[in-house]
Motif scaffolding. Structure first.
Motif, PDB file in Angstrom:
ATOM      1  N   LEU A   7      -5.704  -2.416 -10.117  1.00  0.00           N
ATOM      2  CA  LEU A   7      -6.579  -1.922  -9.062  1.00  0.00           C
ATOM      3  C   LEU A   7      -5.689  -1.387  -7.952  1.00  0.00           C
ATOM      4  CD1 LEU A   7      -9.622  -1.830  -8.301  1.00  0.00           C
ATOM      5  CD2 LEU A   7      -9.320  -4.104  -7.285  1.00  0.00           C
ATOM      6  N   TRP A   8      -5.991  -0.164  -7.501  1.00  0.00           N
ATOM      7  CA  TRP A   8      -5.088   0.536  -6.590  1.00  0.00           C
ATOM      8  C   TRP A   8      -5.729   0.799  -5.223  1.00  0.00           C
ATOM      9  CZ3 TRP A   8      -0.181   2.101  -8.244  1.00  0.00           C
ATOM     10  CH2 TRP A   8       0.058   2.038  -9.624  1.00  0.00           C
ATOM     11  N   ASP A   9      -4.942   0.606  -4.185  1.00  0.00           N
ATOM     12  CA  ASP A   9      -5.212   1.192  -2.881  1.00  0.00           C
ATOM     13  C   ASP A   9      -4.831   2.670  -2.967  1.00  0.00           C
ATOM     14  OD1 ASP A   9      -5.615   1.311   0.026  1.00  0.00           O
ATOM     15  OD2 ASP A   9      -3.421   1.369   0.150  1.00  0.00           O
ATOM     16  N   ILE A  10      -5.316   3.495  -2.044  1.00  0.00           N
ATOM     17  CA  ILE A  10      -4.980   4.923  -2.077  1.00  0.00           C
ATOM     18  C   ILE A  10      -4.000   5.298  -0.964  1.00  0.00           C
ATOM     19  CG2 ILE A  10      -5.862   7.285  -1.869  1.00  0.00           C
ATOM     20  CD1 ILE A  10      -8.438   6.387  -3.128  1.00  0.00           C
ATOM     21  N   ASP A  11      -4.447   5.191   0.276  1.00  0.00           N
ATOM     22  CA  ASP A  11      -3.680   5.731   1.398  1.00  0.00           C
ATOM     23  C   ASP A  11      -2.406   4.939   1.652  1.00  0.00           C
ATOM     24  OD1 ASP A  11      -5.609   7.669   1.707  1.00  0.00           O
ATOM     25  OD2 ASP A  11      -6.734   6.527   3.199  1.00  0.00           O
ATOM     26  N   ASP A  12      -1.281   5.642   1.617  1.00  0.00           N
ATOM     27  CA  ASP A  12       0.067   5.102   1.784  1.00  0.00           C
ATOM     28  C   ASP A  12       0.495   4.192   0.637  1.00  0.00           C
ATOM     29  OD1 ASP A  12       0.797   6.494   4.099  1.00  0.00           O
ATOM     30  OD2 ASP A  12      -0.301   5.087   5.359  1.00  0.00           O
ATOM     31  N   THR A  13      -0.271   4.238  -0.463  1.00  0.00           N
ATOM     32  CA  THR A  13       0.125   3.563  -1.702  1.00  0.00           C
ATOM     33  C   THR A  13       0.395   4.595  -2.781  1.00  0.00           C
ATOM     34  OG1 THR A  13      -1.082   1.538  -1.175  1.00  0.00           O
ATOM     35  CG2 THR A  13      -0.608   1.950  -3.510  1.00  0.00           C
ATOM     36  N   ILE A  14      -0.624   5.395  -3.125  1.00  0.00           N
ATOM     37  CA  ILE A  14      -0.383   6.495  -4.061  1.00  0.00           C
ATOM     38  C   ILE A  14      -0.392   7.851  -3.347  1.00  0.00           C
ATOM     39  CG2 ILE A  14      -1.264   5.209  -6.028  1.00  0.00           C
ATOM     40  CD1 ILE A  14      -3.824   6.797  -5.883  1.00  0.00           C
ATOM     41  N   PHE A  15      -1.093   7.933  -2.225  1.00  0.00           N
ATOM     42  CA  PHE A  15      -1.196   9.162  -1.436  1.00  0.00           C
ATOM     43  C   PHE A  15      -0.429   8.980  -0.133  1.00  0.00           C
ATOM     44  CE2 PHE A  15      -3.828  10.908   2.149  1.00  0.00           C
ATOM     45  CZ  PHE A  15      -3.412  12.229   2.045  1.00  0.00           C
ATOM     46  N   ASP A  16       0.411   9.950   0.217  1.00  0.00           N
ATOM     47  CA  ASP A  16       1.216   9.865   1.433  1.00  0.00           C
ATOM     48  C   ASP A  16       0.366  10.243   2.644  1.00  0.00           C
ATOM     49  OD1 ASP A  16       3.154   9.753   3.356  1.00  0.00           O
ATOM     50  OD2 ASP A  16       4.375  11.382   2.553  1.00  0.00           O
ATOM     51  N   TYR A  17      -0.509   9.311   3.016  1.00  0.00           N
ATOM     52  CA  TYR A  17      -1.412   9.565   4.136  1.00  0.00           C
ATOM     53  C   TYR A  17      -0.644   9.751   5.443  1.00  0.00           C
ATOM     54  CZ  TYR A  17      -4.673   8.777   7.931  1.00  0.00           C
ATOM     55  OH  TYR A  17      -5.368   8.915   9.111  1.00  0.00           O
ATOM     56  N   ALA A  18       0.286   8.852   5.734  1.00  0.00           N
ATOM     57  CA  ALA A  18       1.001   8.920   7.001  1.00  0.00           C
ATOM     58  C   ALA A  18       1.747  10.241   7.144  1.00  0.00           C
ATOM     59  CB  ALA A  18       1.969   7.748   7.120  1.00  0.00           C
ATOM     60  N   GLY A  19       2.368  10.685   6.066  1.00  0.00           N
ATOM     61  CA  GLY A  19       3.098  11.951   6.119  1.00  0.00           C
ATOM     62  C   GLY A  19       2.177  13.135   6.342  1.00  0.00           C
ATOM     63  N   ALA A  20       1.057  13.161   5.622  1.00  0.00           N
ATOM     64  CA  ALA A  20       0.116  14.274   5.762  1.00  0.00           C
ATOM     65  C   ALA A  20      -0.535  14.275   7.135  1.00  0.00           C
ATOM     66  CB  ALA A  20      -0.946  14.191   4.672  1.00  0.00           C
ATOM     67  N   HIS A  94      -7.389  19.991  12.985  1.00  0.00           N
ATOM     68  CA  HIS A  94      -6.400  19.081  12.411  1.00  0.00           C
ATOM     69  C   HIS A  94      -6.595  18.958  10.907  1.00  0.00           C
ATOM     70  CE1 HIS A  94      -4.308  15.451  11.272  1.00  0.00           C
ATOM     71  NE2 HIS A  94      -5.427  14.759  11.165  1.00  0.00           N
ATOM     72  N   LEU A  95      -7.850  18.899  10.471  1.00  0.00           N
ATOM     73  CA  LEU A  95      -8.164  18.670   9.065  1.00  0.00           C
ATOM     74  C   LEU A  95      -7.596  19.765   8.169  1.00  0.00           C
ATOM     75  CD1 LEU A  95      -9.754  16.456   7.597  1.00  0.00           C
ATOM     76  CD2 LEU A  95     -11.752  17.955   7.666  1.00  0.00           C
ATOM     77  N   VAL A  96      -7.624  20.996   8.654  1.00  0.00           N
ATOM     78  CA  VAL A  96      -7.090  22.117   7.870  1.00  0.00           C
ATOM     79  C   VAL A  96      -5.620  21.884   7.546  1.00  0.00           C
ATOM     80  CG1 VAL A  96      -6.508  24.573   7.931  1.00  0.00           C
ATOM     81  CG2 VAL A  96      -8.752  23.799   8.730  1.00  0.00           C
ATOM     82  N   HIS A  97      -4.850  21.520   8.553  1.00  0.00           N
ATOM     83  CA  HIS A  97      -3.412  21.297   8.358  1.00  0.00           C
ATOM     84  C   HIS A  97      -3.140  20.011   7.587  1.00  0.00           C
ATOM     85  CE1 HIS A  97      -2.525  24.635  10.998  1.00  0.00           C
ATOM     86  NE2 HIS A  97      -3.244  24.104  11.961  1.00  0.00           N
ATOM     87  N   TYR A  98      -3.927  18.979   7.862  1.00  0.00           N
ATOM     88  CA  TYR A  98      -3.775  17.702   7.178  1.00  0.00           C
ATOM     89  C   TYR A  98      -4.001  17.853   5.675  1.00  0.00           C
ATOM     90  CZ  TYR A  98      -5.717  13.200   5.498  1.00  0.00           C
ATOM     91  OH  TYR A  98      -6.032  12.086   4.772  1.00  0.00           O
ATOM     92  N   GLU A  99      -5.074  18.523   5.304  1.00  0.00           N
ATOM     93  CA  GLU A  99      -5.373  18.684   3.881  1.00  0.00           C
ATOM     94  C   GLU A  99      -4.338  19.571   3.182  1.00  0.00           C
ATOM     95  OE1 GLU A  99      -9.415  19.846   3.358  1.00  0.00           O
ATOM     96  OE2 GLU A  99     -10.206  17.937   4.116  1.00  0.00           O
ATOM     97  N   ALA A 100      -3.779  20.535   3.905  1.00  0.00           N
ATOM     98  CA  ALA A 100      -2.742  21.383   3.310  1.00  0.00           C
ATOM     99  C   ALA A 100      -1.482  20.586   2.999  1.00  0.00           C
ATOM    100  CB  ALA A 100      -2.413  22.535   4.253  1.00  0.00           C
ATOM    101  N   ALA A 101      -1.311  19.450   3.670  1.00  0.00           N
ATOM    102  CA  ALA A 101      -0.119  18.617   3.478  1.00  0.00           C
ATOM    103  C   ALA A 101      -0.347  17.471   2.502  1.00  0.00           C
ATOM    104  CB  ALA A 101       0.340  18.054   4.824  1.00  0.00           C
ATOM    105  N   TRP A 102      -1.517  17.389   1.894  1.00  0.00           N
ATOM    106  CA  TRP A 102      -1.803  16.306   0.950  1.00  0.00           C
ATOM    107  C   TRP A 102      -0.785  16.281  -0.188  1.00  0.00           C
ATOM    108  CZ3 TRP A 102      -7.810  16.423  -0.137  1.00  0.00           C
ATOM    109  CH2 TRP A 102      -8.484  15.892   0.969  1.00  0.00           C
ATOM    110  N   ALA A 103      -0.309  15.094  -0.519  1.00  0.00           N
ATOM    111  CA  ALA A 103       0.631  14.951  -1.637  1.00  0.00           C
ATOM    112  C   ALA A 103       0.647  13.513  -2.123  1.00  0.00           C
ATOM    113  CB  ALA A 103       2.042  15.361  -1.212  1.00  0.00           C
ATOM    114  N   LEU A 104       0.844  13.347  -3.427  1.00  0.00           N
ATOM    115  CA  LEU A 104       1.109  12.039  -3.991  1.00  0.00           C
ATOM    116  C   LEU A 104       2.565  11.666  -3.719  1.00  0.00           C
ATOM    117  CD1 LEU A 104      -0.450  12.593  -7.529  1.00  0.00           C
ATOM    118  CD2 LEU A 104      -1.490  11.265  -5.667  1.00  0.00           C
TER     119      LEU A 104
END
Length: 239
Positions: A7-20, A94-104
C-alpha cells in the motif's frame, strides 16, 4: 503469513510533490510578482511550504475541504482577504507551473517492475480521489494500482487506523498481509503499524532518529526488505 500487497502513499513517496510545488510557485511568482510580505523569493517559498503543511493538516483533521485549503493557503500567503473566485484565480496560475513540473521519483518505476507479480499494489492518500487519480494518470502509473482509497472521500485520514483498514478492505486482505510505504514517520509508518500493517518509513532525506520504525532511504531497498532481508531493521519474520 507473508506480505501479499504493498500500500503506497503518493506525495513525496512516489511523486515528487515538494519539488513540483517549489518549482511551480517559483515560476508563478516570477509572473505575478513577489507578495509585499516577503523580502526574497526564498523567503516566500519557505512561507508557502509552511502554510501548505498547516492547511493540509486541517484537511486531515476534517476542519476544511480540498478547495477550502487551497483558498485559505492563498489568503494566508498573500496576507489579505480574497473572494473564493479571486483565490481560485490566483492559485490557477501556480497550478499551471506546478502541473508542468510533475514527476515521479527515479526509483519508482524500477521498483514497481521488480515487485511484479509477487505483490499487489494499491494507494492510500490523505488527498482526494479526483486529484490523485488525475495525477497518477498524467504520470502514467494509475493502472499499476488496483485500488485507491483517499481521505477526502473516505472521511478518515491517516494516521487513523480506519483509513489503513479501509484500504486493506479494498484489497480484501488482512492488515498483517499488507505493507505500507510512506514518507512520514508518524502519519504513514507508525499509523500503519498501529492499524496492524507493516509500516515502512521511506526516509528519502536521511532524517533518521526513528529506531522504532522499519526504515529505507530509497525504494531500491524495498524488494530486499519485503523478501526478508534484515539489513534495514526488519525482523527475521518480515514478509
Amino acid at each position: 503469513m507473508p506480505i501479499r500487497a504493498v500500500l503506497w502513499d503518493i506525495d513525496d513517496t512516489i511523486f515528487d510533490y515538494a519539488g513540483a510545488d517549489h518549482t511551480g510557485m517559483r515560476l508563478h511568482l516570477e509572473t505575478v510578482g513577489l507578495p509585499v510580505a516577503y523580502a526574497t523569493v526564498d523567503e516566500a517559498l519557505a512561507a508557502w511550504k509552511a502554510i501548505t503543511a498547516v492547511h493540509w493538516a486541517r484537511v486531515a483533521a476534517g476542519e476544511t475541504g480540498f478547495l477550502g485549503q487551497r483558498r485559505d493557503r492563498v489568503r494566508e500567503f498573500l496576507g489579505r482577504p480574497m473572494t473564493d473566485a479571486g483565490a481560485d484565480e490566483w492559485f490557477a496560475g501556480h497550478l499551471v507551473h506546478y502541473e508542468a513540473a510533475w514527476a515521479l521519483f527515479p526509483d519508482v518505476l524500477p521498483v514497481l517492475d521488480r515487485l511484479v507479480p509477487a505483490y499487489r499494489h494499491a494507494i492510500l492518500s490523505n488527498s482526494s480521489s479526483h486529484n490523485q487519480h488525475r495525477k497518477l494518470t498524467a504520470l502514467g502509473v494509475r493502472d499499476r494500482f488496483e485500488a485507491m482509497v483517499c481521505a477526502v472521500e473516505l472521511g478518515i485520514s491517516k494516521p487513523e487506523p480506519g483509513a489503513f483498514l479501509a484500504a486493506c478492505e479494498a484489497l480484501a486482505l488482512e492488515p498483517h498481509e499488507v505493507a505500507y510505504v510512506g514518507d512520514e514517520p508518524d502519519i504513514d509508518a507508525s499509523g500503519a503499524v498501529a492499524a496492524g500493517l507493516t509500516g515502512i518509513w521511506l526516509d528519502r532525506r536521511g532524517r533518521g532518529g526513528r529506531a522504532d520504525l522499519v526504515t529505507i532511504t530509497g525504494l531500491d531497498q524495498l524488494p530486499g526488505l519485503l523478501a526478508g532481508d534484515t539489513r534495514f531493521g526488519a525482523p527475521d519474520t518480515f514478509g
